[in-house]
Design a protein around this motif. Structure first.
Motif, PDB file in Angstrom:
ATOM      1  N   VAL A  83       2.191   1.822  -3.531  1.00 16.11           N
ATOM      2  CA  VAL A  83       1.107   2.300  -4.398  1.00 16.11           C
ATOM      3  C   VAL A  83       0.836   3.771  -4.141  1.00 16.11           C
ATOM      4  CG1 VAL A  83      -1.356   2.117  -4.915  1.00 16.11           C
ATOM      5  CG2 VAL A  83       0.024   0.047  -4.645  1.00 16.11           C
ATOM      6  N   ARG A  84       0.840   4.157  -2.859  1.00 18.37           N
ATOM      7  CA  ARG A  84       0.576   5.556  -2.514  1.00 18.37           C
ATOM      8  C   ARG A  84       1.681   6.470  -3.041  1.00 18.37           C
ATOM      9  NH1 ARG A  84      -0.199   4.928   2.534  1.00 18.37           N
ATOM     10  NH2 ARG A  84       1.776   5.670   3.384  1.00 18.37           N
TER      11      ARG A  84
ATOM     12  N   GLU B 299      -1.026  13.127   4.828  1.00 19.84           N
ATOM     13  CA  GLU B 299      -1.413  11.782   5.248  1.00 19.84           C
ATOM     14  C   GLU B 299      -1.155  11.604   6.728  1.00 19.84           C
ATOM     15  OE1 GLU B 299      -2.873   7.939   5.218  1.00 19.84           O
ATOM     16  OE2 GLU B 299      -3.057   9.560   3.762  1.00 19.84           O
TER      17      GLU B 299
ATOM     18  N   ASP C  86       0.824  -1.207   0.000  1.00 18.23           N
ATOM     19  CA  ASP C  86       0.000   0.000   0.000  1.00 18.23           C
ATOM     20  C   ASP C  86       0.860   1.260   0.000  1.00 18.23           C
ATOM     21  OD1 ASP C  86      -2.228  -1.564   0.028  1.00 18.23           O
ATOM     22  OD2 ASP C  86      -2.536  -1.428   2.200  1.00 18.23           O
TER      23      ASP C  86
ATOM     24  N   VAL D 274       3.625   5.905  -5.652  1.00 18.48           N
ATOM     25  CA  VAL D 274       3.510   5.983  -7.108  1.00 18.48           C
ATOM     26  C   VAL D 274       2.390   6.940  -7.500  1.00 18.48           C
ATOM     27  CG1 VAL D 274       2.875   4.698  -9.183  1.00 18.48           C
ATOM     28  CG2 VAL D 274       4.484   3.712  -7.543  1.00 18.48           C
ATOM     29  N   LYS D 275       1.236   6.827  -6.851  1.00 23.32           N
ATOM     30  CA  LYS D 275       0.086   7.641  -7.207  1.00 23.32           C
ATOM     31  C   LYS D 275       0.258   9.094  -6.800  1.00 23.32           C
ATOM     32  CE  LYS D 275      -4.006   6.050  -6.355  1.00 23.32           C
ATOM     33  NZ  LYS D 275      -5.144   5.428  -5.647  1.00 23.32           N
ATOM     34  N   ARG D 276       0.845   9.330  -5.637  1.00 23.46           N
ATOM     35  CA  ARG D 276       0.898  10.693  -5.108  1.00 23.46           C
ATOM     36  C   ARG D 276       2.205  11.421  -5.382  1.00 23.46           C
ATOM     37  NH1 ARG D 276      -2.227  10.786   0.730  1.00 23.46           N
ATOM     38  NH2 ARG D 276      -4.187   9.878  -0.004  1.00 23.46           N
TER      39      ARG D 276
ATOM     40  N   PHE E 197       3.609   9.859 -10.295  1.00 25.26           N
ATOM     41  CA  PHE E 197       2.721  10.312 -11.367  1.00 25.26           C
ATOM     42  C   PHE E 197       2.698  11.835 -11.478  1.00 25.26           C
ATOM     43  CE2 PHE E 197      -0.156   6.287 -11.665  1.00 25.26           C
ATOM     44  CZ  PHE E 197       0.900   5.622 -12.282  1.00 25.26           C
ATOM     45  N   PRO E 198       2.472  12.563 -10.365  1.00 25.19           N
ATOM     46  CA  PRO E 198       2.480  14.031 -10.459  1.00 25.19           C
ATOM     47  C   PRO E 198       3.820  14.591 -10.909  1.00 25.19           C
ATOM     48  CG  PRO E 198       1.412  13.329  -8.431  1.00 25.19           C
ATOM     49  CD  PRO E 198       2.040  12.112  -9.024  1.00 25.19           C
TER      50      PRO E 198
ATOM     51  N   ALA F  15       1.633  14.044  -0.168  1.00 26.60           N
ATOM     52  CA  ALA F  15       1.916  12.615  -0.069  1.00 26.60           C
ATOM     53  C   ALA F  15       2.346  12.197   1.330  1.00 26.60           C
ATOM     54  CB  ALA F  15       2.998  12.228  -1.068  1.00 26.60           C
TER      55      ALA F  15
END
Length: 230
Positions: free
Chosen positions: A6-7, A213, A3, A9-11, A14-15, A209
């Motif tokens: 994944v966080r 969180e 998890d 990579v996504k946060r 990617f940006p 990120a």
């Protein structure tokens, strides 16, 4: 994939990848598509005016601020600040935020210079020219990520209004660095403006990120304790 991965990579990834695309697009727009369109046509005159206004005192002051954003200084200050944050707060969230923000801007800066080959202003250069392109300004990007990142952290860590205002004064450092880099003939105005976008976006992305969180986890923990005692 965990998890956490994944966080990240996504946060973050990617940006930052999207930011790289935006920076390349801006670079192509400035150097190719609209190079002969106002206001980009007046950039050289700005650099020439700064060159004409040089003084011995201005040279000395600009050297100080330019040095504050040199790669060895940025690395040393980032490492020292991360160590102090880790030892003081006893957690990794804040040190990781600062290190990732500085690293992300450096990555975007370096990759952008590989694509955008812009020559430095046609004035006398007060510093030796690095082999990288003039677009964007690595000094300015690094200063924004580091000193804005520190300001964000310190503002979050204090509850005193007066201290919060003092913390935001750190934002003046990258502004002075940007002016110094133009004054010393190393960058065009749009080089440093794009660098504020690079450094500022990396700070915002990594804050969301890692710091936001953490705030949500603390709030959830407090809410759970209140429910347990109700």
């Amino acid at each position: 994939m965990s998890d956490v991965a994944v966080r990240v990579v996504k946060r973050v990834l990617f940006p930052v990848a999207l930011l790289f695309g935006v920076m390349v697009g801006l670079g192509l727009l400035i150097t190719k598509v609209m190079a002969h369109v106002w206001p980009f046509t007046v950039e050289d005159s700005v650099n020439r005016e700064l060159e004409r206004d040089r003084t011995a005192e201005g040279n000395a002051v600009s050297l100080v601020f330019s040095t504050l954003a040199n790669t060895p200084v940025i690395i040393a200050v980032t490492a020292l600040a991360a160590l102090v944050l880790r030892l003081t707060l006893k957690r990794w969230r804040e040190p990781i935020f600062l290190c990732v923000a500085v690293t992300a801007q450096a990555l975007v800066f370096f990759l952008t210079t590989l694509v955008i080959d812009r020559t430095r202003p046609a004035v006398d250069h007060l510093d030796a020219s690095p082999p990288t392109s003039s677009f964007p300004s690595g000094h300015t990007s690094a200063a924004v990520a580091l000193y804005l990142g520190l300001a964000v952290l310190l503002v979050r860590l204090t509850n005193r209004t007066g201290l919060k205002a003092l913390c935001w004064l750190l934002v003046l450092v990258p502004v002075c660095v940007a002016v110094a880099r133009m004054y010393r003939g190393m960058h065009h105005p749009t080089d440093v403006l794009a660098s504020f976008l690079n450094g500022g976006t990396c700070v915002a992305v990594t804050a969301r990120a890692f710091l936001d969180e953490g705030v949500r986890r603390v709030r959830r923990a407090i809410g759970s304790r209140r429910l347990a005692h109700s």
